[in-house]
Design a protein around this motif. Structure first.
Motif, PDB file in Angstrom:
ATOM      1  N   LEU A   1       0.835  -1.197   0.000  1.00  9.29           N
ATOM      2  CA  LEU A   1       0.000   0.000   0.000  1.00  9.29           C
ATOM      3  C   LEU A   1       0.874   1.252   0.000  1.00  9.29           C
ATOM      4  O   LEU A   1       1.677   1.465   0.904  1.00  9.29           O
ATOM      5  N   THR A   2       0.708   2.081  -1.037  1.00  8.29           N
ATOM      6  CA  THR A   2       1.486   3.321  -1.154  1.00  8.29           C
ATOM      7  C   THR A   2       0.642   4.570  -0.919  1.00  8.29           C
ATOM      8  O   THR A   2       1.163   5.604  -0.517  1.00  8.29           O
ATOM      9  N   THR A   3      -0.674   4.469  -1.170  1.00  4.84           N
ATOM     10  CA  THR A   3      -1.529   5.658  -1.090  1.00  4.84           C
ATOM     11  C   THR A   3      -2.814   5.330  -0.343  1.00  4.84           C
ATOM     12  O   THR A   3      -3.514   4.375  -0.680  1.00  4.84           O
ATOM     13  N   LEU A   4      -3.117   6.145   0.672  1.00  5.11           N
ATOM     14  CA  LEU A   4      -4.363   6.017   1.426  1.00  5.11           C
ATOM     15  C   LEU A   4      -5.025   7.389   1.461  1.00  5.11           C
ATOM     16  O   LEU A   4      -4.500   8.326   2.070  1.00  5.11           O
ATOM     17  N   ILE A   5      -6.169   7.519   0.791  1.00  5.63           N
ATOM     18  CA  ILE A   5      -6.885   8.797   0.728  1.00  5.63           C
ATOM     19  C   ILE A   5      -8.302   8.591   1.244  1.00  5.63           C
ATOM     20  O   ILE A   5      -9.078   7.821   0.681  1.00  5.63           O
ATOM     21  N   LEU A   6      -8.616   9.290   2.319  1.00  6.64           N
ATOM     22  CA  LEU A   6      -9.951   9.253   2.907  1.00  6.64           C
ATOM     23  C   LEU A   6     -10.414  10.697   3.063  1.00  6.64           C
ATOM     24  O   LEU A   6      -9.820  11.466   3.823  1.00  6.64           O
ATOM     25  N   SER A   7     -11.453  11.090   2.352  1.00 10.01           N
ATOM     26  CA  SER A   7     -11.871  12.484   2.419  1.00 10.01           C
ATOM     27  C   SER A   7     -13.395  12.603   2.392  1.00 10.01           C
ATOM     28  O   SER A   7     -14.073  11.808   1.746  1.00 10.01           O
ATOM     29  N   ASN A   8     -13.892  13.592   3.130  1.00  7.18           N
ATOM     30  CA  ASN A   8     -15.318  13.915   3.154  1.00  7.18           C
ATOM     31  C   ASN A   8     -16.172  12.701   3.515  1.00  7.18           C
ATOM     32  O   ASN A   8     -17.085  12.313   2.790  1.00  7.18           O
ATOM     33  N   LEU A   9     -15.832  12.114   4.662  1.00  8.67           N
ATOM     34  CA  LEU A   9     -16.550  10.957   5.186  1.00  8.67           C
ATOM     35  C   LEU A   9     -17.057  11.339   6.585  1.00  8.67           C
ATOM     36  O   LEU A   9     -16.413  11.041   7.598  1.00  8.67           O
ATOM     37  N   PRO A  10     -18.202  12.001   6.674  1.00  2.14           N
ATOM     38  CA  PRO A  10     -18.630  12.594   7.935  1.00  2.14           C
ATOM     39  C   PRO A  10     -18.947  11.592   9.037  1.00  2.14           C
ATOM     40  O   PRO A  10     -18.901  11.934  10.217  1.00  2.14           O
ATOM     41  N   LYS A  11     -19.275  10.324   8.683  1.00  2.00           N
ATOM     42  CA  LYS A  11     -19.622   9.332   9.707  1.00  2.00           C
ATOM     43  C   LYS A  11     -18.529   8.286   9.905  1.00  2.00           C
ATOM     44  O   LYS A  11     -18.734   7.322  10.651  1.00  2.00           O
ATOM     45  N   LEU A  12     -17.395   8.472   9.272  1.00  2.00           N
ATOM     46  CA  LEU A  12     -16.295   7.516   9.437  1.00  2.00           C
ATOM     47  C   LEU A  12     -15.782   7.583  10.873  1.00  2.00           C
ATOM     48  O   LEU A  12     -15.263   8.621  11.302  1.00  2.00           O
ATOM     49  N   LYS A  13     -15.925   6.458  11.608  1.00  2.00           N
ATOM     50  CA  LYS A  13     -15.494   6.417  13.009  1.00  2.00           C
ATOM     51  C   LYS A  13     -14.064   5.921  13.148  1.00  2.00           C
ATOM     52  O   LYS A  13     -13.352   6.303  14.066  1.00  2.00           O
ATOM     53  N   GLY A  14     -13.684   5.035  12.224  1.00  2.00           N
ATOM     54  CA  GLY A  14     -12.335   4.493  12.338  1.00  2.00           C
ATOM     55  C   GLY A  14     -11.896   3.840  11.047  1.00  2.00           C
ATOM     56  O   GLY A  14     -12.714   3.395  10.238  1.00  2.00           O
ATOM     57  N   ILE A  15     -10.597   3.776  10.862  1.00  2.00           N
ATOM     58  CA  ILE A  15     -10.055   3.100   9.679  1.00  2.00           C
ATOM     59  C   ILE A  15     -10.169   1.598   9.879  1.00  2.00           C
ATOM     60  O   ILE A  15     -10.435   0.847   8.944  1.00  2.00           O
ATOM     61  N   CYS A  16      -9.958   1.148  11.104  1.00  2.00           N
ATOM     62  CA  CYS A  16     -10.193  -0.255  11.446  1.00  2.00           C
ATOM     63  C   CYS A  16     -10.608  -0.303  12.914  1.00  2.00           C
ATOM     64  O   CYS A  16     -10.717   0.729  13.576  1.00  2.00           O
ATOM     65  N   SER A  17     -10.841  -1.498  13.439  1.00  2.02           N
ATOM     66  CA  SER A  17     -11.357  -1.639  14.804  1.00  2.02           C
ATOM     67  C   SER A  17     -10.358  -1.109  15.830  1.00  2.02           C
ATOM     68  O   SER A  17      -9.169  -0.943  15.552  1.00  2.02           O
ATOM     69  N   GLU A  18     -10.837  -0.871  17.042  1.00  6.21           N
ATOM     70  CA  GLU A  18     -10.059  -0.173  18.056  1.00  6.21           C
ATOM     71  C   GLU A  18      -8.766  -0.881  18.440  1.00  6.21           C
ATOM     72  O   GLU A  18      -7.793  -0.234  18.808  1.00  6.21           O
ATOM     73  N   ASN A  19      -8.759  -2.209  18.413  1.00  8.43           N
ATOM     74  CA  ASN A  19      -7.552  -2.928  18.821  1.00  8.43           C
ATOM     75  C   ASN A  19      -6.792  -3.482  17.615  1.00  8.43           C
ATOM     76  O   ASN A  19      -6.074  -4.466  17.733  1.00  8.43           O
ATOM     77  N   ALA A  20      -6.962  -2.843  16.454  1.00  2.02           N
ATOM     78  CA  ALA A  20      -6.278  -3.315  15.238  1.00  2.02           C
ATOM     79  C   ALA A  20      -5.419  -2.204  14.650  1.00  2.02           C
ATOM     80  O   ALA A  20      -5.678  -1.010  14.850  1.00  2.02           O
ATOM     81  N   VAL A  21      -4.372  -2.607  13.928  1.00  2.15           N
ATOM     82  CA  VAL A  21      -3.521  -1.660  13.205  1.00  2.15           C
ATOM     83  C   VAL A  21      -3.281  -2.183  11.800  1.00  2.15           C
ATOM     84  O   VAL A  21      -3.328  -3.388  11.555  1.00  2.15           O
ATOM     85  N   MET A  22      -3.038  -1.256  10.888  1.00  4.94           N
ATOM     86  CA  MET A  22      -2.649  -1.622   9.525  1.00  4.94           C
ATOM     87  C   MET A  22      -1.140  -1.476   9.413  1.00  4.94           C
ATOM     88  O   MET A  22      -0.592  -0.388   9.637  1.00  4.94           O
ATOM     89  N   VAL A  23      -0.470  -2.553   9.060  1.00  2.43           N
ATOM     90  CA  VAL A  23       0.984  -2.521   8.889  1.00  2.43           C
ATOM     91  C   VAL A  23       1.287  -2.222   7.431  1.00  2.43           C
ATOM     92  O   VAL A  23       0.983  -3.021   6.537  1.00  2.43           O
TER      93      VAL A  23
END
Length: 951
Positions: A844-866
Motif C-alpha cells: 500500500l502506497t496511497t491512502l486517501i480518505l476524504s469527506n466521510l462525515p460518519k467515518l469512526k475508524g479506519i479499522c477496529s479499536e484494537n487493530a492496526v494496519m501494517v
C-alpha cells in the motif's frame, strides 16, 4: 331541484375536463410521439454541441463549470428516462395509449425545459482548483552546480535582486538546477505561488499567458487579443499580490528577449517582493531584459570524471585498465553534463579496452578542426547516436517530428514506428509493441530521451532534437509548433523530403494551386491540430507515394476526392474532425492498414470500407454509431485492433458471437449519445452505457475481456446479473451512476481473484461490495487499486479476512454513511485489549480518505494496519476519526529524532490543524506526530491547495 342539477353539471364538468384531456392523448398519440422523438433529437444535438465546445476548451488545469456539469448531469438523467419511455411506447398497447400519451407529453416537456437551460455565457470551463503543487522530477546536482543553485536561491530569498538570468549553453544543466531551486522553494513561506513556464524557441505570447493563468487557477477569454489579455493578466497578478502575497515566476528556455508587459507579467520590485528567473543560452537576453546574471559553466575535469564514473557503472568505473581511456573520453565532453551522462550510458557495461580506445578515436574524429564549443559537444552527442543500430536511429529521429519540449505519448510514437515499418515484423502486434517499449526504455537508459513524471510519456531534450534535425535536414521538414499561419514557402519543399511535420500550428488554408513539383519520396505528412477549413482538390496529387497522413483535429467539412488516389496510403487519421460528416470512396485505398475516425462527425460507413481487407486497426468511434450491420465485420480477417459503437444489445450480441480474436479493442454499447471520454484501445475493454440489464437475459462478454465499464445502467442488482463466467482475464472494473445496484458481486465469483482495479462512483443503492458469506477468502487477492466515491448507503468497505496483500491504493470520498474501512468479520471476537490485531498491507502506497462525515475508524479499536510502503496519507474532513491506526515499519529516526533518508513516506495531508492536534497516532515510535511534522500539509480552504505545515 335546479340547485341539485347545477351541482351535478359542475361534477360532470369536473370529470369531463381530464377525460377530454385523456381522449386527446389517445386521439393525437402519434403526434405526441413524433414531438417526443424530435425533443430527444434536439437535446442530443445540443448536448453534442456542448460536448464539442468542452473538448475544444478543456485542457490541463481546466474543468467544466459547475453549471455546465449540472446541466450535463440533468441531460443524462432526462435522456435515460426518455429511453425508458421509448421502451414502454414500443411495447405499449392501444388500450393504454391515453396514459402512455400523457407520459410521452410530460417527458417531452421535460426534455424541452432542459434544452432551454443549455445556454451558457462565455467559456464552459474554469481552472481546476484541485491541482496540487508537487515537486518536479530532477537529478542530483554535481560539482559547482550546487554553488550555482545556492547563488540563485540567495537572490530569491533576498530583497535586492528581482530579475535573475541563468545563462549557459544547451545541455549544461540550467533546467536541472532550476528544478532543484523550485523544489527547495516549495516548503518556504516567502512565496505564496510558484509558477513554472517553458517558453521554448518560438515565443508564443498567447500560450505563455494561458500557462500562467492556468497555474493561477484563473482564465482569460480566448477571443481577446494579446494586448487586452496582458492587461487582464497583470490585474490578476496584482490582485494576487494584494490578497495572497508574492510569487516567483520561472521562465525556462528563453531564446530571445521580450518585454514582460507584453505578457502581462508584473515587473518585480523591492516593494512587491516578486521574483522572475529565466534560463537562456544568450547573454544578450540577460542584458536586454535587465537581469542579474548567474553563469552556469561546464564542469571541471575532476567534477566531470566524478559524474561520468557515477553513471557508467561500478564494474566499469573500478576497472584499472580503462582508467586512461575513460579520462580521454571525459575530456572530449568538455565538461558538458548532458554529453557526459549520455556517453556514460552508451559505454555502460563495456569492459573491452579496445572498444574504449576506438571510442576515443571516434570522438576525436567528430571534433577535428571544430573550434566552436557547441559544435564539439554536438559531436559528443552524435557519438551516442551512432552507437544505435540503423532502425533505432530512425526511431529516435522520428521523435524530432514533434514540437520542441513536447511530451510524447509512448503508445502514440510506437504506433507511428510500427506503421512506418521501423520495427521488425515479429509475428504479432503485441510483440512489436513490446519491442517498441524496449527501444524507448533503451533511449531513456542512455539519456537520449528524458523520463516524464507520468511514465506514459517521454520528452526529447532540445539539444538532441537539434542534432536529429541536423542529421535529417535534407529528408525532414519539421515546423511543428512554430505558430505558422500558412504552409512553408515553396522553396523549402526540397525534392528529397521524406517526412513533413506541420502539426500544432495555425494553418487555416492551403493554396489552391501549389507550384511545387511532385514529391515522390514523401511518405509522411503530419498536419494535425491546425485550423484547416478546406483542402484543395489538387493537394494530394503532389504526394503520390504518401503512406501516413494525419489530419486530426482540423475543422474542414469535407475531403477532396483526390485522397482516394493515394493507393500506397497505409495510415489515415481523422481524429476529432467534428465537422467532417462523410468521406470520399476509400475503395482504392487497398494498402490501408490503419483508419481512425474517433470523435469525427462521420455519420455512415465510408463507401468501399468492406473491401479494405488489409486493415489491422479500425477505429469507428465517431460521434455517431456508424456501424449499422455487424455482418460487415466478417471480411476483416487481418484486424487486430477494433474500436466501435453499437447502439443496441442485439447488434452487440451478434458481433461478439461471430468475432475473431483481437489484440486490443474498445467497444461501446449504448443506445443514446455516448460519453466523450471513452478510453482508446490500450487493452480489451467493453463499456455498457444506458443499458437495461434484465435478469435472465444473456449479456454476453468476450472471453478475453480485460476491462469492464458500466455507466448509467439500470435493472441489475449486482454484476452477477451479467454473465461473468467467461471473463476469466478480467483485470479492471469501473461502475458509475448505476441505480438499483446493491452489491458489486452477490455470489462467489472466481473472476475476482484476478481483478486488479475496482472503481465505483455514484452508486446510490450500493450496500456492500460482496454479498455476505458468499465469497472465498481469496476474493480481491490480486486487487491493486480501489476507488469508492459518492455511494451513500454503504457502511463498511472490506472485511478483515480478505487477502489484500497486493493492494497499492485505497481512495474513498463522499460516502456519507461509511463508518469503517476494514471491519471485523461477523461472528468473530475482537481479541484482548493487550493484543493488537495486525492487518498487513505490504504494498500500500496511497491512502486517501476524504469527506466521510460518519467515518469512526479506519479499522477496529484494537487493530492496526501494517504498511511497509506507504508514501501518501490523506485524511481530510473526517471529523469522527480520532485515531490513526497505521504502523509504518519503514519510519526510522536518527539520533536527533529526525526521519532518516530511507523513509518512503512523502507527505501527510489533513484539512485542519485542530483535527491533527487532537487525533491519536498509535505507533511504536515515540512522538510519531512530531517526527512526521516536516511531511505534514494542510489544505487552504479558499483555493484547495495543499501547503506545508512548516514556516
Amino acid at each position: 331541484m335546479a340547485e341539485l342539477v347545477g351541482q351535478i353539471l359542475e361534477v360532470i364538468k369536473f370529470i369531463g375536463r381530464p377525460a377530454r384531456k385523456y381522449l386527446k392523448y389517445q386521439r393525437k398519440f402519434t403526434k405526441y410521439v413524433a414531438d417526443f422523438k424530435q425533443a430527444q433529437d434536439d437535446l442530443l444535438a445540443k448536448n453534442e454541441d456542448i460536448q464539442r465546445q468542452l473538448d475544444d476548451e478543456c485542457g490541463y488545469g481546466k474543468m467544466p463549470k459547475q453549471e455546465v456539469e449540472r446541466w450535463l448531469k440533468k441531460v443524462e438523467e432526462k435522456l435515460a428516462h426518455a429511453q425508458h419511455v421509448e421502451v414502454k411506447v414500443s411495447k405499449g398497447k392501444c388500450l393504454f395509449r391515453s396514459s402512455l400519451g400523457k407520459l410521452v407529453d410530460e417527458t417531452t416537456q421535460a426534455l424541452k425545459e432542459v434544452h432551454a437551460e443549455g445556454h451558457f455565457s462565455g467559456r464552459l470551463v474554469v481552472n481546476d482548483h484541485s491541482i496540487v503543487a508537487v515537486k518536479l522530477p530532477t537529478q542530483n546536482l554535481v560539482g559547482h552546480q550546487v554553488s550555482v543553485r545556492d547563488e540563485i536561491y540567495g537572490y530569491l530569498m533576498g530583497d535586492d535582486v528581482g530579475m535573475i538570468g541563468v545563462c549557459g549553453m544547451g545541455g549544461i544543466g540550467k533546467t536541472t538546477i532550476m528544478k532543484d531551486v523550485y523544489n527547495r522553494l516549495i516548503p518556504e513561506a516567502k512565496f505564496k505561488k510558484l509558477i513554472w513556464i517553458t517558453v521554448s524557441q518560438n515565443i508564443d505570447i498567447r500560450s505563455i499567458q494561458m500557462d500562467i493563468v492556468s497555474q493561477l487557477q484563473k482564465e482569460l477569454p480566448d477571443h481577446e487579443n494579446t494586448i487586452v489579455r496582458a492587461g487582464k493578466l497583470s490585474k490578476m497578478l496584482r490582485e494576487m499580490l494584494r490578497k495572497q502575497g508574492r510569487y516567483a515566476l520561472i521562465l525556462d528556455d528563453v531564446w530571445s528577449s521580450f518585454p514582460l508587459e507584453d505578457i502581462g507579467i508584473v515587473e518585480p520590485t523591492k516593494d512587491n517582493g516578486c521574483k522572475v528567473v529565466l534560463t537562456t543560452r544568450s547573454e544578450e537576453v540577460i542584458r536586454s531584459m535587465g537581469c542579474t546574471k548567474v553563469q552556469v559553466t561546464c564542469l571541471s575535469m575532476h567534477e566531470a570524471i566524478d559524474l561520468f564514473l557515477s553513471k557508467v557503472g561500478q564494474d566499469i568505473s573500478e576497472n584499472p585498465t580503462l582508467k586512461s581511456s575513460m579520462r580521454l573520453v571525459v575530456g572530449e565532453c568538455d565538461g558538458l553534463p548532458l554529453a557526459l551522462v549520455t556517453l556514460a550510458a552508451c559505454m555502460k557495461g563495456i569492459s573491452n579496452p579496445r572498444v574504449w580506445k576506438n571510442a576515443v578515436n571516434e570522438l576525436r574524429g567528430y571534433v577535428r578542426n571544430i573550434r566552436d564549443m557547441e559544435d564539439k559537444v554536438f559531436g559528443s552527442l552524435k557519438f551516442s547516436y551512432d552507437r544505435l543500430n540503423t532502425g533505432d536511429q530512425d526511431c529516435f529521429s522520428y521523435c524530432a517530428l514533434y514540437p520542441e519540449d513536447h511530451q510524447i505519448e509512448k503508445e502514440e510514437i510506437i504506433q507511428y514506428w510500427m506503421e512506418e515499418g521501423l520495427l521488425d515484423e515479429m509475428g504479432s502486434r503485441e510483440a512489436m509493441e513490446d519491442n517498441g517499449h524496449s527501444i524507448l526504455e533503451k533511449f531513456e537508459q542512455n539519456s537520449l530521451l528524458e523520463r516524464v513524471e507520468n511514465s506514459a510519456y517521454v520528452k526529447m531534450h532540445d539539444v538532441f532534437r537539434d542534432m536529429a534535425l541536423h542529421i535529417k535536414r535534407k529528408r525532414f521538414m519539421v515546423k511543428a509548433g512554430k505558430q505558422l499561419k500558412e504552409l512553408p514557402n515553396e522553396e523549402e519543399w526540397g525534392e528529397d523530403l521524406e517526412k513533413v511535420s506541420l502539426m500544432y500550428n495555425s494553418i487555416s488554408a492551403i493554396p489552391q494551386h501549389m507550384k511545387c513539383p511532385k514529391f515522390p519520396k514523401l511518405t509522411t505528412l503530419l498536419l494535425s491540430r491546425n485550423y484547416l477549413r478546406e483542402i484543395p482538390e489538387s493537394f494530394f496529387e503532389h504526394f503520390p507515394n504518401l503512406k501516413i497522413l494525419d489530419l486530426s483535429h482540423n475543422p474542414f467539412e469535407s475531403l477532396p476526392s483526390s485522397i482516394s488516389a493515394l493507393e500506397k496510403l497505409t495510415v489515415l487519421f481523422l481524429i476529432g474532425c467534428y465537422y467532417l460528416e462523410s468521406l470520399p470512396s476509400v475503395l482504392k485505398l487497398q494498402a490501408l492498414k490503419k483508419l481512425r475516425l474517433r470523435g469525427s462527425g462521420i455519420k455512415e460507413i465510408p463507401q468501399g470500407l468492406e473491401m479494405l481487407v488489409n486493415l489491422r486497426y479500425l477505429d469507428l468511434l465517431a460521434m455517431h454509431p456508424i456501424l449499422r450491420n455487424p455482418e460487415q465485420m466478417r471480411e476483416f480477417n487481418k484486424l487486430e485492433v477494433f474500436e466501435v459503437w453499437f447502439c443496441n444489445m442485439g447488434d452487440w450480441n451478434m458481433y461478439v458471437g461471430q468475432r475473431k480474436r483481437l489484440h486490443k479493442y474498445s467497444i461501446l454499447v449504448c443506445p443514446l449519445y455516448r460519453s466523450k471520454d471513452i478510453p482508446s484501445a490500450s487493452s480489451k475493454l467493453v463499456l455498457f452505457e444506458r443499458i437495461e440489464i434484465i435478469i435472465g437475459d444473456a449479456v454476453i462478454l468476450p472471453y478475453d475481456i480485460q476491462q469492464l465499464h458500466l455507466k448509467h445502467c439500470y435493472g441489475a442488482r449486482s454484476l452477477n446479473d451479467i454473465t461473468l463466467r467467461d471473463a476469466i482475464h478480467l483485470k479492471g472494473c469501473t461502475v458509475e451512476d448505476c441505480f438499483d445496484l446493491e452489491s458489486i458481486f452477490s455470489s462467489k465469483c472466481d473472476q475476482l481473484k484476478k481483478l486488479e482495479s475496482l472503481t465505483l462512483r455514484n452508486l446510490p443503492d450500493l450496500i456492500v461490495l460482496v454479498g455476505v458469506g458468499e465469497s472465498s477468502l481469496s476474493t480481491f487477492s490480486s486487487l491493486k487499486e480501489i476507488t469508492l466515491c459518492s455511494s451513500h448507503k454503504i457502511k463498511k468497505l472490506f472485511e478483515a479476512d480478505r487477502a489484500l496483500h497486493n493492494l497499492e491504493k485505497i481512495e474513498v470520498n463522499y460516502c456519507l454513511q461509511l463508518e469503517e474501512i476494514i471491519t471485523e468479520p461477523e461472528g468473530e471476537g475482537m481479541g484482548t485489549n493487550n493484543d493488537s490485531i495486525k492487518y498487513n498491507f505490504p504494498r500500500l502506497t496511497t491512502l486517501i480518505l476524504s469527506n466521510l462525515p460518519k467515518l469512526k475508524g479506519i479499522c477496529s479499536e484494537n487493530a492496526v494496519m501494517v504498511c511497509n510502503s506507504l508514501q501518501v496519507i490523506e485524511i481530510s474532513n473526517c471529523p469522527k476519526v480520532k485515531r490513526i491506526p497505521l504502523y509504518l515499519p519503514q519510519l526510522e529516526v536518527d539520533d536527533e529524532g529526525k526521519l532518516s533518508p530511507s523513509n518512503t513516506l512523502q507527505e501527510i495531508r489533513v484539512r485542519t490543524t485542530d483535527w491533527w492536534e487532537s487525533v491519536e497516532w498509535e505507533h511504536p515510535i515515540l512522538n510519531v506526530k512530531n517526527v512526521v511534522q516536516p511531511l505534514l500539509k494542510f489544505c487552504n480552504r479558499y483555493n484547495l491547495e495543499w501547503r506545508p505545515a512548516v514556516g
